[in-house]
Design a protein around this motif. Structure first.
Motif, PDB file in Angstrom:
ATOM      1  N   ALA A 110       0.672  -1.468  -0.528  1.00 51.21           N
ATOM      2  CA  ALA A 110      -0.144  -0.249   0.414  1.00 51.21           C
ATOM      3  C   ALA A 110       0.713   1.064   0.262  1.00 51.21           C
ATOM      4  N   GLY A 111       0.312   2.630  -0.247  1.00 48.30           N
ATOM      5  CA  GLY A 111       1.267   3.764  -0.279  1.00 48.30           C
ATOM      6  C   GLY A 111       0.088   5.035  -0.279  1.00 48.30           C
ATOM      7  N   SER A 112       0.805   5.815  -0.124  1.00 44.93           N
ATOM      8  CA  SER A 112       0.165   7.581  -0.442  1.00 44.93           C
ATOM      9  C   SER A 112       1.586   8.334  -1.532  1.00 44.93           C
ATOM     10  N   ILE A 113       1.245   8.843  -1.869  1.00 39.83           N
ATOM     11  CA  ILE A 113       1.729  10.200  -1.815  1.00 39.83           C
ATOM     12  C   ILE A 113       0.842  11.419  -1.343  1.00 39.83           C
ATOM     13  N   THR A 114       1.946  12.319  -1.042  1.00 39.87           N
ATOM     14  CA  THR A 114       1.290  13.928  -1.016  1.00 39.87           C
ATOM     15  C   THR A 114       1.618  14.152  -1.910  1.00 39.87           C
ATOM     16  N   ALA A 115       0.748  15.884  -2.380  1.00 42.13           N
ATOM     17  CA  ALA A 115       1.393  16.549  -3.383  1.00 42.13           C
ATOM     18  C   ALA A 115       0.964  17.934  -2.796  1.00 42.13           C
ATOM     19  N   LEU A 153      -3.180   3.925  -1.538  1.00 47.40           N
ATOM     20  CA  LEU A 153      -3.360   3.189  -3.448  1.00 47.40           C
ATOM     21  C   LEU A 153      -2.910   1.663  -2.107  1.00 47.40           C
ATOM     22  N   GLU A 154      -3.196   1.194  -3.270  1.00 48.29           N
ATOM     23  CA  GLU A 154      -2.542  -0.536  -2.587  1.00 48.29           C
ATOM     24  C   GLU A 154      -3.110  -1.789  -3.947  1.00 48.29           C
ATOM     25  N   GLY A 155      -1.601  -1.980  -4.180  1.00 51.22           N
ATOM     26  CA  GLY A 155      -2.105  -3.462  -5.371  1.00 51.22           C
ATOM     27  C   GLY A 155      -0.798  -4.355  -5.250  1.00 51.22           C
ATOM     28  N   LEU A 169       5.027  -1.367  -9.707  1.00 52.20           N
ATOM     29  CA  LEU A 169       3.369  -1.519  -8.407  1.00 52.20           C
ATOM     30  C   LEU A 169       2.380  -1.421  -9.057  1.00 52.20           C
ATOM     31  N   ILE A 170       2.074  -1.992  -9.395  1.00 47.36           N
ATOM     32  CA  ILE A 170       0.305  -2.166 -10.536  1.00 47.36           C
ATOM     33  C   ILE A 170      -0.650  -1.890  -8.804  1.00 47.36           C
ATOM     34  N   PRO A 171      -1.661  -0.680  -9.483  1.00 50.08           N
ATOM     35  CA  PRO A 171      -2.550  -0.832  -8.094  1.00 50.08           C
ATOM     36  C   PRO A 171      -4.156  -2.028  -8.744  1.00 50.08           C
ATOM     37  N   SER A 172      -4.240  -1.427  -7.059  1.00 40.79           N
ATOM     38  CA  SER A 172      -5.314  -2.086  -7.653  1.00 40.79           C
ATOM     39  C   SER A 172      -6.233  -1.704  -6.890  1.00 40.79           C
ATOM     40  N   LYS A 173      -6.448  -0.615  -6.742  1.00 38.88           N
ATOM     41  CA  LYS A 173      -7.478   0.550  -6.055  1.00 38.88           C
ATOM     42  C   LYS A 173      -6.271   1.688  -5.294  1.00 38.88           C
ATOM     43  N   ILE A 174      -6.799   3.115  -6.017  1.00 38.89           N
ATOM     44  CA  ILE A 174      -6.449   4.261  -6.160  1.00 38.89           C
ATOM     45  C   ILE A 174      -7.225   4.549  -5.626  1.00 38.89           C
ATOM     46  N   GLU A 175      -7.471   5.257  -4.070  1.00 37.92           N
ATOM     47  CA  GLU A 175      -8.279   6.983  -3.645  1.00 37.92           C
ATOM     48  C   GLU A 175      -7.667   7.865  -3.555  1.00 37.92           C
ATOM     49  N   LEU A 176      -8.136   9.244  -3.603  1.00 35.69           N
ATOM     50  CA  LEU A 176      -7.690  10.641  -4.361  1.00 35.69           C
ATOM     51  C   LEU A 176      -8.648  11.636  -3.064  1.00 35.69           C
TER      52      LEU A 176
END
Length: 148
Positions: A67-72, A84-86, A126-133
């Motif tokens: 899983a991961g998170s990116i903050t912009a 995201l997760e993947g 990393l191939i995402p299976s779920k992305i939340e914005l």
């Protein structure tokens, strides 16, 4: 109207503006998070380079679920990022295209000898299976799931 906002384009904005992904992995010791400098492609796959012996790389070898998170967003800005997760895996090839991207992102000169620059390091995908914005400006605190 929220429906007029292109979620995929907003996710790409986060990927463009972000620098690190906080990457969560699981190993025998439990869960672990580390920040890695990433690049991405048009399919929203995320790539980074690492040495295979570090904890997150070893964890991915054993269990590709991540899983991961990116903050912009910065301080005093509207929250803008993704969670995201993947599935992640180590790639076996050198991927000169990604080397170019990552050196440009770091604002460094691309090395003439890519094999030498990558010595002891591997690419991970990393191939995402779920992305939340998270897009506070457009949606307040309601997360938006990107259909994948």
């Amino acid at each position: 109207n929220d429906m007029s906002i292109d979620l995929r384009a907003r996710v790409k904005d986060v990927l463009d503006k972000g620098y690190f992904i906080s990457l969560g992995t699981v190993d025998q010791g439990g869960v672990w998070v580390c920040d890695v400098l990433y690049v991405y492609d048009d399919d929203l796959k995320i790539y980074w380079t690492s040495t295979p012996r570090v904890r997150h790389s070893a964890a991915i070898e054993a269990n590709g679920k991540v899983a991961g998170s990116i903050t912009a967003s910065g301080a005093k800005e509207d929250n803008f990022g993704i969670q995201l997760e993947g599935t992640a895996r180590k790639l076996s090839d050198l991927r000169p295209d990604l080397v170019m991207k990552i050196f440009m992102k770091r604002k460094r000169i691309v090395p003439a000898d890519i094999a030498e620059a990558m010595k002891g390091r591997s690419w991970y995908e990393l191939i995402p299976s779920k992305i939340e914005l998270i897009d506070e400006k457009n949606f307040g605190y309601k997360k938006q799931a990107l259909p994948l």
